[in-house]
Motif scaffolding. Sequence first.
Motif, mmCIF file in Angstrom:
data_model
loop_
_atom_site.group_PDB
_atom_site.id
_atom_site.type_symbol
_atom_site.label_atom_id
_atom_site.label_comp_id
_atom_site.label_asym_id
_atom_site.label_seq_id
_atom_site.Cartn_x
_atom_site.Cartn_y
_atom_site.Cartn_z
ATOM 1 N N THR A 2 0.854 -1.180 0.000
ATOM 2 C CA THR A 2 0.000 0.000 0.000
ATOM 3 C C THR A 2 0.890 1.231 0.000
ATOM 4 O O THR A 2 1.931 1.250 0.659
ATOM 5 C CB THR A 2 -0.888 0.014 1.260
ATOM 6 O OG1 THR A 2 -1.632 -1.199 1.300
ATOM 7 C CG2 THR A 2 -1.836 1.183 1.247
ATOM 8 N N LEU A 3 0.493 2.278 -0.725
ATOM 9 C CA LEU A 3 1.260 3.515 -0.792
ATOM 10 C C LEU A 3 0.382 4.657 -0.319
ATOM 11 O O LEU A 3 -0.746 4.820 -0.787
ATOM 12 C CB LEU A 3 1.742 3.764 -2.226
ATOM 13 C CG LEU A 3 2.662 4.952 -2.434
ATOM 14 C CD1 LEU A 3 3.994 4.714 -1.742
ATOM 15 C CD2 LEU A 3 2.894 5.169 -3.923
ATOM 16 N N ALA A 19 5.924 10.061 0.351
ATOM 17 C CA ALA A 19 5.294 8.836 -0.140
ATOM 18 C C ALA A 19 5.732 7.739 0.820
ATOM 19 O O ALA A 19 6.928 7.499 1.005
ATOM 20 C CB ALA A 19 5.749 8.528 -1.559
ATOM 21 N N ILE A 20 4.763 7.107 1.473
ATOM 22 C CA ILE A 20 5.055 6.071 2.464
ATOM 23 C C ILE A 20 4.465 4.757 1.987
ATOM 24 O O ILE A 20 3.265 4.669 1.740
ATOM 25 C CB ILE A 20 4.466 6.456 3.834
ATOM 26 C CG1 ILE A 20 5.044 7.803 4.282
ATOM 27 C CG2 ILE A 20 4.728 5.360 4.861
ATOM 28 C CD1 ILE A 20 4.341 8.397 5.476
ATOM 29 N N VAL A 26 4.697 -2.996 7.651
ATOM 30 C CA VAL A 26 5.871 -2.219 8.023
ATOM 31 C C VAL A 26 5.945 -0.985 7.124
ATOM 32 O O VAL A 26 6.112 -1.113 5.906
ATOM 33 C CB VAL A 26 7.160 -3.060 7.877
ATOM 34 C CG1 VAL A 26 8.387 -2.237 8.222
ATOM 35 C CG2 VAL A 26 7.081 -4.302 8.747
ATOM 36 N N PRO A 27 5.821 0.235 7.706
ATOM 37 C CA PRO A 27 5.900 1.451 6.892
ATOM 38 C C PRO A 27 7.342 1.813 6.561
ATOM 39 O O PRO A 27 8.258 1.573 7.344
ATOM 40 C CB PRO A 27 5.271 2.513 7.792
ATOM 41 C CG PRO A 27 5.508 2.021 9.168
ATOM 42 C CD PRO A 27 5.483 0.518 9.085
ATOM 43 N N LYS A 28 7.530 2.376 5.370
ATOM 44 C CA LYS A 28 8.847 2.823 4.934
ATOM 45 C C LYS A 28 8.646 4.072 4.072
ATOM 46 O O LYS A 28 7.814 4.069 3.158
ATOM 47 C CB LYS A 28 9.533 1.737 4.121
ATOM 48 C CG LYS A 28 10.874 2.147 3.561
ATOM 49 C CD LYS A 28 11.466 1.047 2.701
ATOM 50 C CE LYS A 28 12.732 1.517 2.022
ATOM 51 N NZ LYS A 28 13.225 0.525 1.061
ATOM 52 N N GLN A 53 12.382 1.672 -6.263
ATOM 53 C CA GLN A 53 12.213 2.334 -4.971
ATOM 54 C C GLN A 53 11.056 1.720 -4.186
ATOM 55 O O GLN A 53 11.132 1.606 -2.979
ATOM 56 C CB GLN A 53 11.957 3.827 -5.161
ATOM 57 C CG GLN A 53 13.201 4.584 -5.597
ATOM 58 C CD GLN A 53 12.876 6.018 -5.900
ATOM 59 O OE1 GLN A 53 11.992 6.304 -6.712
ATOM 60 N NE2 GLN A 53 13.564 6.930 -5.270
ATOM 61 N N LEU A 54 10.009 1.334 -4.861
ATOM 62 C CA LEU A 54 8.841 0.800 -4.170
ATOM 63 C C LEU A 54 9.044 -0.622 -3.687
ATOM 64 O O LEU A 54 8.452 -1.043 -2.712
ATOM 65 C CB LEU A 54 7.614 0.849 -5.082
ATOM 66 C CG LEU A 54 7.077 2.237 -5.382
ATOM 67 C CD1 LEU A 54 5.916 2.141 -6.353
ATOM 68 C CD2 LEU A 54 6.630 2.950 -4.116
#
Length: 56
Positions: A2-3, A19-20, A26-28, A53-54
């Motif tokens: 999910t973004l 953009a997370i 786990v968020p990044k 990147q994603l």
Amino acid sequence: MTLFLAYDPSEKGKNGVAAIQVVSNVPKVAETATVRDAAKAMSWPSVPISVRQLTG
């Protein structure tokens, strides 16, 4: 995956956006920037975040 797009309003045209991505709960942070206003935040990023990147 999910973004999410996060927006942190500030004064004087220096508003933060991020953009997370969330993978396996786990968020990044994938990318950050400073934009002029909420309208610019909604069209950010003007260049899409790369697949590397994603998923990296």
